[in-house]
Design an enzyme around this catalytic site. Structure first.
Site, PDB file in Angstrom:
ATOM      1  CB  SER A  21      -0.949  -0.038   1.208  1.00 40.65           C
ATOM      2  OG  SER A  21      -1.952   0.930   1.078  1.00 40.65           O
ATOM      3  CG  ASN A  22      -0.350   4.688  -1.163  1.00 38.44           C
ATOM      4  OD1 ASN A  22      -0.996   5.453  -0.472  1.00 38.44           O
ATOM      5  ND2 ASN A  22      -0.868   4.064  -2.222  1.00 38.44           N
TER       6      ASN A  22
END
Ligand code: CTP
Length: 213
Positions: A21-22
Site C-alpha cells: 500500500s502507500n
C-alpha cells in the site's frame, strides 16, 4: 453539480494478512468531499481503507480495497457525475499471484512478482465527454514538470501538484502546499493552507470550469 471523488490508498494483497500500500491517509480526498457537500453539491465518495469517519450527508459512499475494485466503482459511478476528482493514491502494482492462505516464511518467494494495475484515469478517459476531470500529483522531485506531464498525458482539466517532502504538505498533515496546473495557464501556487481550504478553492475552480463548459 454531481461530484465523484476518490480518496485514500489502495491495498494490494500478497496473502490474506499482508498487503502492499502507500502512506495516503485520505484526508485531502475527504476534505474535498466535505467541501463539495457543504457547497450544496451531490457527492459520491469512493474510498480506499482509511481511519477517517465516513462523512455525513453524501449522496453515496463506496468503500473499496484494491485498485481494481476502485476502477470498477469509478466506472459504475461516472455516468452520473459532472466532475471527477481522483485524489486517491492508487497503487500502481499488485502481486502477480496472491496466496489464498497465510504464506509461511519458507514458502515466500525470494522476489515478489508484480503486475501493473490499471491506470484508472487512462481507462476512463474515453468516457470523459464534457465532464471536468481533476487529478493529483504527489511528487518528491521535479514537482511541476512531473505534474505538467501527467496533466497532458492523462488529458485532465486540472491537476493539483504537491511536493510531499515539504513540511506542512503531503501525507497525514492537516495542511497542504499545492499548485493548481491547468492546460494553457500559468501554474497557480497556493500558500500553505488547511486541507479544508485547499478543498474549498478546488471546488470553486471546478464550478468555474463547468460554467465555462
Ligand atoms: N491514478 C490513476 N490510476 C492509477 C494511478 C494513478 O487514476 N493506477 C491517478 C491518481 O489518482 C492521480 C493521478 O493519476 O490523480 C496521478 O497519480 P500518480 O500516482 O502521481 O501518477 P502515475 O500515473 O502513477 O505516475 P508515476 O507513478 O509515474 O508518478
Amino acid at each position: 453539480m454531481r461530484l465523484l471523488v476518490t480518496a485514500g490508498p489502495t491495498r494490494e494483497f500478497i496473502d490474506p494478512v499482508r498487503f502492499l500500500s502507500n502512506r495516503s491517509t485520505g484526508k485531502m480526498g475527504y476534505a474535498i468531499a466535505e467541501a463539495a457537500r457543504d457547497a450544496g453539491h451531490a457527492v459520491t465518495l469512493i474510498s480506499g481503507p482509511v481511519a477517517l469517519e465516513k462523512p455525513a450527508g453524501l449522496a453515496a459512499f463506496v468503500p473499496v480495497v484494491s485498485a481494481c475494485d476502485m476502477l470498477t466503482a469509478v466506472e459504475r459511478a461516472l455516468p452520473e457525475a459532472d466532475a471527477l476528482v481522483m485524489a486517491a493514491a492508487v497503487a500502481d502494482f499488485r502481486p502477480a499471484a496472491p496466496f489464498d492462505h497465510k504464506c509461511h516464511k519458507g514458502e515466500m518467494p525470494e522476489a515478489l512478482a508484480l503486475v501493473p494495475n490499471p491506470d484508472i484515469l487512462a481507462t476512463i478517459r474515453p468516457l470523459k465527454g464534457s465532464r471536468c476531470f481533476v487529478g493529483f500529483a504527489a511528487e518528491t522531485d521535479d514537482v511541476l514538470a512531473s505534474a505538467g506531464e501527467k496533466l497532458a498525458r492523462k488529458g485532465l482539466d486540472l491537476i493539483v501538484a504537491n511536493d510531499v517532502t515539504r513540511p506542512g504538505a503531503g501525507f497525514g498533515t492537516d495542511t497542504n502546499i499545492v499548485t493548481f496546473l491547468a492546460p494553457g495557464r500559468a501554474p497557480e501556487p497556493l500558500p500553505m493552507l488547511p486541507k479544508a481550504e485547499v478543498a474549498r478553492r478546488l471546488i470553486r475552480r471546478i464550478e468555474a470550469a463547468l460554467r465555462r463548459g
